[in-house]
Design an enzyme around this catalytic site. Sequence first.
Site, PDB file in Angstrom:
ATOM      1  N   ASP A 124       0.720  -1.000   0.007  1.00 50.81           N
ATOM      2  CA  ASP A 124       0.103  -0.181  -0.088  1.00 50.81           C
ATOM      3  C   ASP A 124       0.770   1.357   0.111  1.00 50.81           C
ATOM      4  O   ASP A 124       1.763   1.319   0.842  1.00 50.81           O
ATOM      5  CB  ASP A 124      -0.847  -0.058   1.314  1.00 50.81           C
ATOM      6  CG  ASP A 124      -1.738   1.102   1.308  1.00 50.81           C
ATOM      7  OD1 ASP A 124      -2.961   1.005   0.520  1.00 50.81           O
ATOM      8  OD2 ASP A 124      -1.843   2.050   2.120  1.00 50.81           O
ATOM      9  N   GLU A 148       1.412  -0.602  -5.184  1.00 53.89           N
ATOM     10  CA  GLU A 148       0.362   0.232  -5.579  1.00 53.89           C
ATOM     11  C   GLU A 148       0.989   1.698  -5.753  1.00 53.89           C
ATOM     12  O   GLU A 148       0.729   2.551  -4.810  1.00 53.89           O
ATOM     13  CB  GLU A 148      -0.704   0.525  -4.249  1.00 53.89           C
ATOM     14  CG  GLU A 148      -1.872   1.176  -4.742  1.00 53.89           C
ATOM     15  CD  GLU A 148      -2.460   1.978  -3.720  1.00 53.89           C
ATOM     16  OE1 GLU A 148      -1.659   2.210  -2.614  1.00 53.89           O
ATOM     17  OE2 GLU A 148      -3.657   2.545  -3.671  1.00 53.89           O
TER      18      GLU A 148
HETATM   19  C1  GLC Z   1      -4.289   2.875  -0.553  1.00 55.74           C
HETATM   20  C2  GLC Z   1      -5.529   1.962  -0.399  1.00 55.74           C
HETATM   21  C3  GLC Z   1      -6.625   2.910  -0.046  1.00 55.74           C
HETATM   22  C4  GLC Z   1      -6.217   3.572   1.333  1.00 55.74           C
HETATM   23  C5  GLC Z   1      -5.026   4.291   1.207  1.00 55.74           C
HETATM   24  C6  GLC Z   1      -4.303   4.739   2.490  1.00 55.74           C
HETATM   25  O1  GLC Z   1      -4.630   3.778  -1.508  1.00 55.74           O
HETATM   26  O2  GLC Z   1      -6.052   1.177  -1.518  1.00 55.74           O
HETATM   27  O3  GLC Z   1      -8.035   2.351   0.369  1.00 55.74           O
HETATM   28  O4  GLC Z   1      -7.293   4.478   1.895  1.00 55.74           O
HETATM   29  O5  GLC Z   1      -4.146   3.491   0.742  1.00 55.74           O
HETATM   30  O6  GLC Z   1      -3.780   3.410   3.221  1.00 55.74           O
END
Ligand code: GLC
Length: 543
Positions: A208, A270
Amino acid sequence: MLHSPRPGSGWWRSGVIYQIYPRSFSDANGDGMGDLKGITQNLVKLSELGIDAVWLSPFYKSPQKDAGYDVADYRSVDPLFGNLTDFDELVAKAHELGIRVMIDLVPNHTSDQHEWFQKALAAGPGSKERSYYHFKSGRGENGELPPNNWQSMFGGPAWTRTPDGEWYVHLFDSSQPDLNWENPLVQREFEEILRFWLDRGVDGFRVDQPHAMGKAEGLPDHPYVDEAGAGFIEGRENPPMWFQDSVHEIFRSWRKILASYPGERAMCGEAYVLPLSFMALWVRPDEFHQTFNFRFLDAGWEKDRLVQAINESFEAFDAVGAPSTWVLNNHDVIRHASRFGGDYGRATASDGIGPENPQPDNKLGLRKAKAASLFMLGLPGASYLYQGEELGLPEHTTISPEHRQDPTFFRTAGKRVGRDGCRVPLPWVRGGLTNGFNQTDKAWLPQPAEYAELSRDVQEQSSESTLALYKSALRIRKELALGEGSFDWVSTTDLLSYRNGNVLVVHNFTGNEAPLPEGELLLRSGSGAFLAPDETVWVLSRT
Ligand code: GLC
């Protein structure tokens, strides 16, 4: 040829990875919140769908201020979802079915309830405990102003003041303090967390917000901050809270840990890093195995942007020997069956659609969504699916304020409704208030009325359903090894077509009916004597 098959192993290079959002997948204990047992019970349905791996969004102990992306203990399962035994059973069942399991690692921030943060608050300014996070004195005569101009991605300032006067930074909710990744102790902690889960048999991690982990020294103002959030503006050089070079060493150390385990363990970042030529640095052979391709997701369903996204993807990822990934949905963006049924561009995708917004044309949206998925699943590389897209579920666009959960809604006083609309519990068996999500009619978010007809059991009865289309696509994709295949454009006109080996994929952007391409029909997203507007077809054609 724009992309040639790449010799080399790794299921993650070509696999179809299905995102499970545990809160909303299936609720075995009937408390209204999905759980690990519910997942285990239904893994066989995912095996029938034909996916290769699942990625589980967070199920860790958490106050759930950001639906579990606020982790209070990285080594435990929140009682909402079950316990570690349930987790072990889930992994065992998945492996028995030949499904790999990736889990979500949230390293940029913890929950404010995590013991590291609680200890940091208690220990006070200047302490070793505070060095786990970014604490600073404020500006202004009495330190009453935040230390810099950073904004939270969920709205409002990215700083919160503690009772002793220091401020801490949180790029997301105030309950999600950012960790200080310059601190070797933090680095050690996470290496152990990785090992903890690898020892339990996980096949990898979805990481993440990795692009947020590094912070420029001294935490300077963001020169280009805007209202959109924390000042993410593509093409602007070196924002102080994103893409810092210091993170690469960390990913290298993680990659080594993964490589020290048997089997092919993989991590997907991500990484919201653009342009893709820059992102390629993140998937060098000793860093992430892959990253999400948000360029593709953000292209919407517009031909020129799509062509550009695909070209850039192959160029960038092939240059470093990494597979491209493809994705159209996740738990942060408007579901594609609604997004493509209205004018919901990149800027609003994670802001959701509320009752006050123009409502999508879900019929048009679903037509395009099915075609888009078929277009995506023909591409070589790894594809990510988000639970419910195989049912063609639309966004829930009329959730009332009392049901809202996303911190974005609260931090913007409802101006941005947020992401709840794509996170609604899945319909499994038509009937009752939750359509088989559980047996009790309780649900943490209500389903919209349309979900009844879209329930999985209804779709299992029909060869024309969205579910049937996804199943066929995944079966053919596997039989013909499309994930490991090649790519070349045949035409970038409005009859957009590409070839992957002997398979020709055509999508009709012309707005008019077009002749069906010659060759043996494999699969199509529509029906009839012609290729309809917004339709995709796969044909076997050797010429
Ligand atoms: C990422 C997750 C999202 C979350 C953010 C903070 O983008 O996919 O759902 O709110 O990180 O952790």
